[in-house]
Design a protein around this motif. Structure first.
Motif, PDB file in Angstrom:
ATOM      1  N   GLU A  88       3.099   7.590  -2.303  1.00 27.34           N
ATOM      2  CA  GLU A  88       1.642   7.459  -2.322  1.00 27.34           C
ATOM      3  C   GLU A  88       1.235   6.326  -1.394  1.00 27.34           C
ATOM      4  N   TYR A 109       0.792  -1.225   0.000  1.00 22.32           N
ATOM      5  CA  TYR A 109       0.000   0.000   0.000  1.00 22.32           C
ATOM      6  C   TYR A 109       0.827   1.279   0.000  1.00 22.32           C
ATOM      7  N   GLU A 115       4.058   3.373  -2.136  1.00 18.62           N
ATOM      8  CA  GLU A 115       4.985   3.410  -3.268  1.00 18.62           C
ATOM      9  C   GLU A 115       5.652   4.773  -3.339  1.00 18.62           C
ATOM     10  N   PRO A 138      -6.400   7.694  -1.995  1.00 26.24           N
ATOM     11  CA  PRO A 138      -4.933   7.744  -1.920  1.00 26.24           C
ATOM     12  C   PRO A 138      -4.426   9.034  -1.282  1.00 26.24           C
ATOM     13  N   ARG A 144      -1.552   4.041  -0.681  1.00 19.67           N
ATOM     14  CA  ARG A 144      -2.662   3.617  -1.536  1.00 19.67           C
ATOM     15  C   ARG A 144      -3.853   3.141  -0.702  1.00 19.67           C
TER      16      ARG A 144
END
Length: 583
Positions: free
Chosen positions: A18, A4, A6, A24, A20
């Motif tokens: 981010e 989740y 990046e 987001p 997720r």
């Protein structure tokens, strides 16, 4: 395995990422609205929460205050379970590890923030113990003034707790410090939503402080995307002593920052203070010039001052120097903050990307730094003599210091100013009788010098023992003896990019090769981190890399470091330029 979070952009240890969630979140960010703490295991056991993709769930944990004995931490550390929703584990520098979480909460944050050395040690310990594609969350410590420093250290998530507490105490926060409301005659850094000071309540102060923190984070995110956070930080860190101390403590952590700092960028590097001398980009450049670069000209070395215009050869003063030298001397520029820039590397990052504050006066720190670089440069490279065509203050001091410590003789040619007719005539006369080098020799030496700088000592000769060049500097094309193009000079960075044939030649040569091993697929456009099997440890973002797998061979530019490629489960590892299917 991280699912989740990046990372999308990097600037040293700072990242734009981010989280997720269902909605987001772009980090660095305030985490108040989506973090759910499921409780401590100190009082009683907690049931494993159900979790949700709409929130970041802090799993049941045990926190340890700063100074807790490592043996105690080890005995009571929590082994976090694998869950199928966004999760965070609570850790210290002692207990941090890969628990499969998407984020990690630093339990000791309130104990180390405010103390430069302790903060540095704790953050680095955690960041190096957890996977690179996980977020680091520090609760209860962020203010508009310190959040840039927190993020620059490697923090991704903060909260508004301290800003709210300060507001309820009547303390008004700005990016450059804090003020008691009863001491203010006006509201600095006020927002349009702030009421006038005469009507300003403590609840208004809470709202202002939260807005100021959010605004500061917006500035930080923008700076990271532009690769300019360090420039901002050099000024921002001056507002509190502990921020200045932390800034300098991290400057001393070259290994930590260097691994996370791109080798090339298409952005300006602002050299506004002596602190710039400690930047990773500067230290890396001077190290490579004094340990990788090798002079291939037999002519005397001509030292000249730098110019405001970059690359130097585009400036009026350097055009005059070149006419006087007339290819009879090897030109290198002396400059703060970079040190020594041989003419072959004048386009190589950061030599054509920095902008220095010009006052005409050198600090003792600048003189010492450049003198040490010049001495190391001369100890590595052989010249029959050095012609120092430099002005008096600063430049000449440096040359005279170095002349006392090296065997090569120095000759000074400047009268009053380097570009006067008399000085230029002296420079030309000093080179009388020297043989000119050819355009071909100049271009070939440039290609090999860039290869040495970019890939390692001796790489220029290993890669290009027999070469031809076409086009013109700074867009040289490099071909082998049969005319096959191997590489091209990238003008905005001053480095080489390989063709597919060049990449194969590189991989088969004795030159140090940066390799990314991938799984059994043919990449199109990019290689994602999950597809990386292994990667050279010395790869840095921006490096030229060979991509190899069971069915593919390619070449491209790294988007993250080698260790990050190996340890990440999300994100672009390599942007592939050329690839072929070997199946």
């Amino acid at each position: 395995m991280t699912e989740y979070f990046e990372v999308h952009a990097r600037d040293g240890a700072a990242r734009v990422g981010e989280l997720r969630l269902r909605d987001p979140v772009i980090t660095p960010a305030v985490a108040d609205d989506f973090v759910v703490d499921t409780g401590s295991l100190w009082a009683a056991d907690c049931d494993l929460p159900e979790g949700s993709e709409a929130e970041l769930t802090v799993l049941p944990h045990r926190s340890f205050p700063t100074g807790t004995d490592p043996a105690v931490q080890e005995s009571f550390a929590v082994d976090y379970p694998n869950v199928d929703y966004p999760s965070a584990g609570v850790v210290t520098g002692q207990t941090a590890g890969n628990y499969g979480c998407d984020a990690y909460v630093l339990a000791t944050a309130t104990g180390v923030v405010g103390h430069g050395e302790s903060f540095r040690d704790e953050v680095i310990a955690v960041r190096e113990a957890v996977p690179p594609d996980t977020a680091l969350y520090l609760a209860g410590v962020a203010t508009p003034a310190n959040v840039a420093t927190l993020v620059a250290a490697g923090v991704d998530l903060v909260d508004t707790k301290l800003a709210r507490v300060k507001g309820r105490q009547g303390i008004y926060l700005t990016t450059e410090g804090e003020y008691h409301l009863d001491e203010l005659h006006e509201l600095p850094e006020a927002f349009p939503s702030d009421p006038p000071l005469s009507e300003f309540t403590r609840e208004d102060c809470v709202s202002h402080n939260v807005a100021a923190l959010e605004s500061a984070l917006g500035t930080v995110r923008t700076r990271i995307r532009r690769g300019r956070l360090r420039d901002y930080l050099e000024g921002q860190a001056r507002h509190e002593n502990w921020l200045t101390a932390t800034f300098r403590e991290f400057d001393g952590e070259y290994r930590y920052l260097e691994q996370r700092t791109p080798v090339v960028r298409d952005t300006e590097l602002s050299a506004a203070s002596e602190d710039t001398l400690r930047r990773v980009e500067i230290q890396r450049f001077t190290d490579r010039v004094t340990s990788r670069y090798r002079n291939r000209f037999s002519n005397p070395l001509v030292l000249v001052p730098c110019s405001a215009r970059k690359p130097y050869s585009d400036s009026q003063s350097h055009a005059q120097f070149h006419r006087a030298i007339n290819y009879r001397g090897h030109l290198a520029s002396i400059t703060s903050p970079i040190g020594v820039v041989p003419q072959e590397l004048e386009c190589t990052y950061p030599a054509q990307h920095y902008d220095a504050v010009v006052t005409g006066h050198w600090t003792e720190g600048e003189k010492d730094f450049v003198a040490r670089v010049l001495q190391r440069y001369l100890e590595r490279n052989d010249y029959p003599r050095v012609i120092a065509h430099v002005p008096g203050e600063g430049y000449r001091d440096i040359c005279e210091r170095v002349a006392e410590n090296v065997d090569v003789p120095f000759e000074f040619t400047v009268e009053d100013h380097p570009t006067t007719s008399e000085s230029l005539s002296n420079l030309s006369d000093a080179l009388a009788g020297e043989l000119k080098y050819s355009k071909r020799e100049r271009q070939h030496n440039t290609v090999r010098a860039i290869a040495d700088y970019q890939f390692g000592p001796g790489a220029g000769d290993d890669l290009f023992p027999d070469l031809q060049t076409t086009s013109r500097h700074p867009k040289l094309q490099v071909r082998d003896g049969s005319g096959t193009q191997l590489a091209a000079q990238v003008p905005q960075y001053g480095v080489l990019s390989f063709t597919l044939a060049g990449a194969r030649h590189w991989a088969e040569s004795d030159a140090p090769t940066k390799r990314v091993e991938i799984d059994s697929f043919v990449p199109h456009g990019s290689v994602l981190a999950p597809g990386v099997v292994d990667a050279s440890a010395d790869i840095r973002a921006g490096d030229e890399v060979v991509v190899e797998g069971p069915v593919a061979f390619g070449v491209g530019r790294a988007e993250m470091s080698g260790p990050e490629m190996r340890d990440s489960t999300r994100g672009v590892a390599v942007e592939v330029r050329h690839v072929e299917d070997n199946a």
